[in-house]
Design a protein around this motif. Structure first.
Motif, PDB file in Angstrom:
ATOM      1  N   PHE A 150     -47.536   5.100 -30.499  1.00  0.00           N
ATOM      2  CA  PHE A 150     -47.765   4.388 -31.918  1.00  0.00           C
ATOM      3  C   PHE A 150     -47.985   5.179 -33.137  1.00  0.00           C
ATOM      4  CE2 PHE A 150     -50.187   1.056 -28.994  1.00  0.00           C
ATOM      5  CZ  PHE A 150     -49.043   0.650 -28.507  1.00  0.00           C
TER       6      PHE A 150
ATOM      7  N   ILE B   9     -44.248   5.410 -34.221  1.00  0.00           N
ATOM      8  CA  ILE B   9     -44.046   4.126 -34.704  1.00  0.00           C
ATOM      9  C   ILE B   9     -44.537   4.005 -36.035  1.00  0.00           C
ATOM     10  CG2 ILE B   9     -44.486   1.576 -34.709  1.00  0.00           C
ATOM     11  CD1 ILE B   9     -43.991   1.882 -31.532  1.00  0.00           C
TER      12      ILE B   9
ATOM     13  N   ILE C 212     -46.849  -5.079 -34.557  1.00  0.00           N
ATOM     14  CA  ILE C 212     -45.633  -5.015 -33.815  1.00  0.00           C
ATOM     15  C   ILE C 212     -45.372  -5.863 -32.697  1.00  0.00           C
ATOM     16  CG2 ILE C 212     -44.991  -2.845 -34.869  1.00  0.00           C
ATOM     17  CD1 ILE C 212     -45.441  -1.795 -31.794  1.00  0.00           C
ATOM     18  N   ARG C 213     -44.579  -6.261 -32.146  1.00  0.00           N
ATOM     19  CA  ARG C 213     -44.394  -6.988 -31.335  1.00  0.00           C
ATOM     20  C   ARG C 213     -44.575  -6.147 -29.800  1.00  0.00           C
ATOM     21  NH1 ARG C 213     -43.306 -12.232 -31.862  1.00  0.00           N
ATOM     22  NH2 ARG C 213     -42.159 -12.792 -33.859  1.00  0.00           N
ATOM     23  N   ASP C 214     -45.178  -6.482 -28.760  1.00  0.00           N
ATOM     24  CA  ASP C 214     -45.261  -5.503 -27.826  1.00  0.00           C
ATOM     25  C   ASP C 214     -43.780  -5.587 -26.859  1.00  0.00           C
ATOM     26  OD1 ASP C 214     -47.815  -4.849 -25.588  1.00  0.00           O
ATOM     27  OD2 ASP C 214     -45.727  -4.773 -24.843  1.00  0.00           O
ATOM     28  N   ILE C 215     -43.255  -4.398 -26.666  1.00  0.00           N
ATOM     29  CA  ILE C 215     -42.334  -4.329 -25.777  1.00  0.00           C
ATOM     30  C   ILE C 215     -42.161  -4.926 -24.599  1.00  0.00           C
ATOM     31  CG2 ILE C 215     -42.528  -2.137 -24.723  1.00  0.00           C
ATOM     32  CD1 ILE C 215     -39.934  -0.869 -26.005  1.00  0.00           C
ATOM     33  N   SER C 216     -43.171  -4.921 -23.865  1.00  0.00           N
ATOM     34  CA  SER C 216     -43.125  -5.580 -22.614  1.00  0.00           C
ATOM     35  C   SER C 216     -44.094  -7.091 -22.627  1.00  0.00           C
ATOM     36  CB  SER C 216     -43.571  -4.614 -21.514  1.00  0.00           C
ATOM     37  OG  SER C 216     -43.681  -5.081 -20.322  1.00  0.00           O
TER      38      SER C 216
ATOM     39  N   LEU D 140     -49.254  -6.676 -30.866  1.00  0.00           N
ATOM     40  CA  LEU D 140     -50.105  -5.532 -31.177  1.00  0.00           C
ATOM     41  C   LEU D 140     -50.378  -5.189 -32.365  1.00  0.00           C
ATOM     42  CD1 LEU D 140     -48.188  -3.057 -28.698  1.00  0.00           C
ATOM     43  CD2 LEU D 140     -50.142  -4.237 -28.126  1.00  0.00           C
TER      44      LEU D 140
ATOM     45  N   ASN E  63     -57.944  -2.980 -24.103  1.00  0.00           N
ATOM     46  CA  ASN E  63     -58.128  -1.961 -23.018  1.00  0.00           C
ATOM     47  C   ASN E  63     -58.779  -0.863 -23.337  1.00  0.00           C
ATOM     48  OD1 ASN E  63     -57.039  -4.108 -21.417  1.00  0.00           O
ATOM     49  ND2 ASN E  63     -54.674  -3.298 -21.869  1.00  0.00           N
TER      50      ASN E  63
ATOM     51  N   GLY F 154     -56.951  -0.274 -17.675  1.00  0.00           N
ATOM     52  CA  GLY F 154     -55.470  -0.530 -18.171  1.00  0.00           C
ATOM     53  C   GLY F 154     -54.688   0.105 -19.415  1.00  0.00           C
ATOM     54  N   GLN F 155     -55.587   0.764 -20.126  1.00  0.00           N
ATOM     55  CA  GLN F 155     -55.080   1.443 -21.227  1.00  0.00           C
ATOM     56  C   GLN F 155     -54.094   2.382 -20.978  1.00  0.00           C
ATOM     57  OE1 GLN F 155     -58.010   3.078 -23.833  1.00  0.00           O
ATOM     58  NE2 GLN F 155     -56.554   3.584 -25.575  1.00  0.00           N
ATOM     59  N   THR F 156     -52.823   2.368 -21.558  1.00  0.00           N
ATOM     60  CA  THR F 156     -51.814   3.433 -21.325  1.00  0.00           C
ATOM     61  C   THR F 156     -51.670   4.126 -22.546  1.00  0.00           C
ATOM     62  OG1 THR F 156     -50.138   1.412 -21.757  1.00  0.00           O
ATOM     63  CG2 THR F 156     -50.812   1.902 -19.395  1.00  0.00           C
ATOM     64  N   VAL F 157     -51.668   3.494 -23.504  1.00  0.00           N
ATOM     65  CA  VAL F 157     -51.274   4.341 -24.949  1.00  0.00           C
ATOM     66  C   VAL F 157     -52.789   4.351 -25.618  1.00  0.00           C
ATOM     67  CG1 VAL F 157     -50.289   4.346 -27.218  1.00  0.00           C
ATOM     68  CG2 VAL F 157     -49.343   3.147 -25.287  1.00  0.00           C
TER      69      VAL F 157
ATOM     70  N   HIS G  90     -55.631  -0.236 -30.032  1.00  0.00           N
ATOM     71  CA  HIS G  90     -54.585  -1.469 -30.491  1.00  0.00           C
ATOM     72  C   HIS G  90     -55.151  -2.481 -29.875  1.00  0.00           C
ATOM     73  CE1 HIS G  90     -53.299   0.392 -26.659  1.00  0.00           C
ATOM     74  NE2 HIS G  90     -53.156  -0.793 -26.270  1.00  0.00           N
TER      75      HIS G  90
ATOM     76  N   HIS H 286     -54.269  -6.462 -28.645  1.00  0.00           N
ATOM     77  CA  HIS H 286     -53.493  -7.290 -28.198  1.00  0.00           C
ATOM     78  C   HIS H 286     -53.702  -8.743 -28.658  1.00  0.00           C
ATOM     79  CE1 HIS H 286     -51.620  -4.445 -24.938  1.00  0.00           C
ATOM     80  NE2 HIS H 286     -52.695  -3.959 -24.930  1.00  0.00           N
TER      81      HIS H 286
HETATM   82  P1  AMP Z   1     -52.450  -0.630 -23.193  1.00  0.00           P
HETATM   83  O1  AMP Z   1     -51.844  -0.779 -21.932  1.00  0.00           O
HETATM   84  O2  AMP Z   1     -53.463  -1.617 -23.606  1.00  0.00           O
HETATM   85  O3  AMP Z   1     -52.490   0.768 -23.442  1.00  0.00           O
HETATM   86  O4  AMP Z   1     -51.334  -1.391 -24.107  1.00  0.00           O
HETATM   87  C1  AMP Z   1     -50.024  -0.631 -24.450  1.00  0.00           C
HETATM   88  C2  AMP Z   1     -49.035  -1.602 -24.837  1.00  0.00           C
HETATM   89  O5  AMP Z   1     -48.116  -0.910 -25.513  1.00  0.00           O
HETATM   90  C3  AMP Z   1     -48.243  -2.161 -23.327  1.00  0.00           C
HETATM   91  O6  AMP Z   1     -48.419  -3.536 -23.681  1.00  0.00           O
HETATM   92  C4  AMP Z   1     -47.057  -1.796 -23.704  1.00  0.00           C
HETATM   93  O7  AMP Z   1     -46.019  -2.821 -23.404  1.00  0.00           O
HETATM   94  C5  AMP Z   1     -46.658  -1.567 -25.284  1.00  0.00           C
HETATM   95  N1  AMP Z   1     -45.835  -0.656 -25.552  1.00  0.00           N
HETATM   96  C6  AMP Z   1     -45.666   0.526 -25.284  1.00  0.00           C
HETATM   97  N2  AMP Z   1     -44.546   1.239 -26.104  1.00  0.00           N
HETATM   98  C7  AMP Z   1     -44.021   0.414 -27.214  1.00  0.00           C
HETATM   99  C8  AMP Z   1     -43.211   0.183 -27.945  1.00  0.00           C
HETATM  100  N3  AMP Z   1     -42.178   1.352 -28.185  1.00  0.00           N
HETATM  101  N4  AMP Z   1     -43.063  -0.718 -28.713  1.00  0.00           N
HETATM  102  C9  AMP Z   1     -43.934  -1.772 -28.525  1.00  0.00           C
HETATM  103  N5  AMP Z   1     -44.932  -1.944 -27.688  1.00  0.00           N
HETATM  104  C10 AMP Z   1     -45.060  -0.817 -26.751  1.00  0.00           C
END
Ligand code: AMP
Length: 114
Positions: free
Chosen positions: A7, A10, A29-33, A41, A87, A93-96, A100, A102
């Protein structure tokens, strides 16, 4: 110093993205998935890793994000029914690890939280 998250890249323009909204405090931005027909997001420019890492000095920023979430939902025509999710932590479930919000809409949500 911790590594830059995707992020931050970006926000800094190192990775291109289509921004639906941006101001001096946040980008959208729009979520990539996408997990719903509308999955947006809302990301503060300030790289706060988790909501639990925010402090008193972030109070105005957190309020700004909440208000913008409502504005963006209105702008996208989904203010009648949307879900706002943060998250916090890998086990939630937080990955980034850059705070942020959602914004999810366009599908039927159950009454419960999970
Ligand atoms: P979280 O799991 O709450 O940390 O959410 C991270 C979100 O970031 C997930 O829903 C991913 O699909 C989204 N994400 C990761 N990389 C990108 C990207 N390059 N552009 C847009 N969304 C992304």
């Amino acid at each position: 110093m911790s590594e830059e998250t995707i992020f931050t890249k970006i926000i800094n323009g190192e990775i291109s993205s289509e921004k639906l909204y941006e101001d001096d405090q946040c980008i959208c931005i729009r979520d990539i998935s996408p997990q719903a027909p509308t999955h947006i997001l809302l990301i503060p420019r300030k790289p706060i890793p988790r909501l639990a890492d925010a402090s008193e000095e972030d109070k105005a920023l957190l309020g700004h994000l909440m208000l913008k979430a409502g504005d963006i939902a209105k702008e996208l025509g989904v203010d009648d029914a949307f879900r706002l999710i943060i998250n916090n932590g890998a086990n939630a479930g937080q990955t980034v690890f850059h705070l942020h919000l959602h914004i999810l809409a366009g599908k039927a949500f159950s009454e419960g939280m999970v």
